[in-house]
Write an enzyme that holds these catalytic residues in place. Structure first.
Site, short mmCIF file in Angstrom:
data_model
loop_
_atom_site.label_atom_id
_atom_site.label_comp_id
_atom_site.label_asym_id
_atom_site.label_seq_id
_atom_site.Cartn_x
_atom_site.Cartn_y
_atom_site.Cartn_z
N ASP A 1 26.86 24.09 45.52
CA ASP A 1 26.94 24.95 44.33
C ASP A 1 26.27 26.28 44.63
O ASP A 1 25.39 26.36 45.49
CB ASP A 1 26.20 24.29 43.15
CG ASP A 1 26.85 22.99 42.73
OD1 ASP A 1 28.02 22.78 43.04
OD2 ASP A 1 26.14 22.17 42.11
N1 URA Z 1 25.36 17.97 44.36
C1 URA Z 1 25.27 18.95 43.43
O1 URA Z 1 25.10 18.70 42.26
N2 URA Z 1 25.36 20.22 43.88
C2 URA Z 1 25.50 20.56 45.17
O2 URA Z 1 25.55 21.75 45.50
C3 URA Z 1 25.58 19.52 46.11
C4 URA Z 1 25.52 18.23 45.68
#
Ligand code: URA
Length: 248
Positions: free
Chosen positions: A105
């Site tokens: 993310d």
């Molecule tokens: N899980 C999440 O919630 N975000 C990420 O970026 C990676 C794994």
């Protein structure tokens, strides 16, 4: 090396899909041994013919592997209309053909592998190969003490998605936040955040610390990257083969 279709050869080194490559070829942007070729079906021998796209040599060798300590302001994509992408850390002339292995993310930090090797990317991301990904997170308030058991037991997310068993370790508490370590064996969208939400928590900060046995090089500042060593690449490739549940 055998002869193959020009569009197939170019698509294999990330100039786009066969269709996209066809458009580039028909636009007269591709030359074979100095001659513009507009026929996507023209047969070429990549090891012998000199190919250029927009006048630049086509680089046939696949095999660039990097680890980036992803900062929170870059998106895990090759192109984005609104935000800078993780490829922006590379000099422009080196970006062609590179892509991130999976996504973190935008506000997640830590280990992101970047490569030009599609088969390698697929192997690392395929749930069939069980390459685990480890995250450290800070969660608001206290964690449910039963959360580790729930994570280990096929947790169901708010939208009904059932997760594979995952490991959750509660590492301690700091300034009203709980530090946890989560090991996943698959990669669903926002998975850590959604799993933590499913046990009543809220992730404030998330960082990936390892992919398989590759650990984030802590000497890399946020936004810095380095090439993976040959040993690291070999180790990851071996792991994906050893873990393949469909192998004969
Ligand atoms: N899980 C999440 O919630 N975000 C990420 O970026 C990676 C794994």
């Amino acid at each position: 090396m055998a002869k193959e279709r020009l569009d197939k050869a170019l698509a294999s080194v990330q100039y786009g899909s066969r269709k996209e490559v066809g458009v580039i070829i028909k636009a007269g942007r591709v030359a074979v041994n100095g001659q513009i070729v507009r026929d996507p079906a023209q047969r070429v021998t990549p090891s012998e013919d000199k190919l250029t796209v927009d006048g630049k040599d086509v680089r046939w060798r696949i095999g660039r592997y990097y680890m980036l300590n992803k900062p929170p302001d870059l998106v895990s994509a090759c192109i984005d209309n609104l935000h800078k992408t993780v490829l922006s850390v590379f000099p422009e002339c080196e970006r062609r053909g590179l892509f991130p292995v999976g996504r973190l993310d935008k506000n997640t930090e830590g280990l992101l592998i970047i490569t030009d090797d599609g088969a390698f990317c697929h192997a690392i991301m395929s749930p069939r190969r069980h390459v685990s990904k480890v995250y450290e997170a800070f969660v608001e308030g206290r964690m449910d003490l039963n959360a580790p058991t729930k994570f280990a037991d096929r947790l169901t997310l708010a939208d009904g998605t059932v997760c594979r068993p995952a490991e959750l370790v509660i590492l301690g508490e700091e300034n009203g936040l709980t530090k946890i370590r989560v090991t996943l064996h698959e990669g669903k969208h926002h998975q850590v955040k959604r799993m933590v939400a499913a046990v009543g928590g809220h992730v404030k900060y998330l960082k990936r610390v390892s992919v398989g046995s590759l650990k984030l090089d802590e000497s890399l500042e946020l936004g810095q990257y380095r090439e993976l060593t040959d040993d690291e690449v070999a180790m990851l490739k071996n792991e994906t083969k050893a873990n393949d549940t469909n192998k004969k």
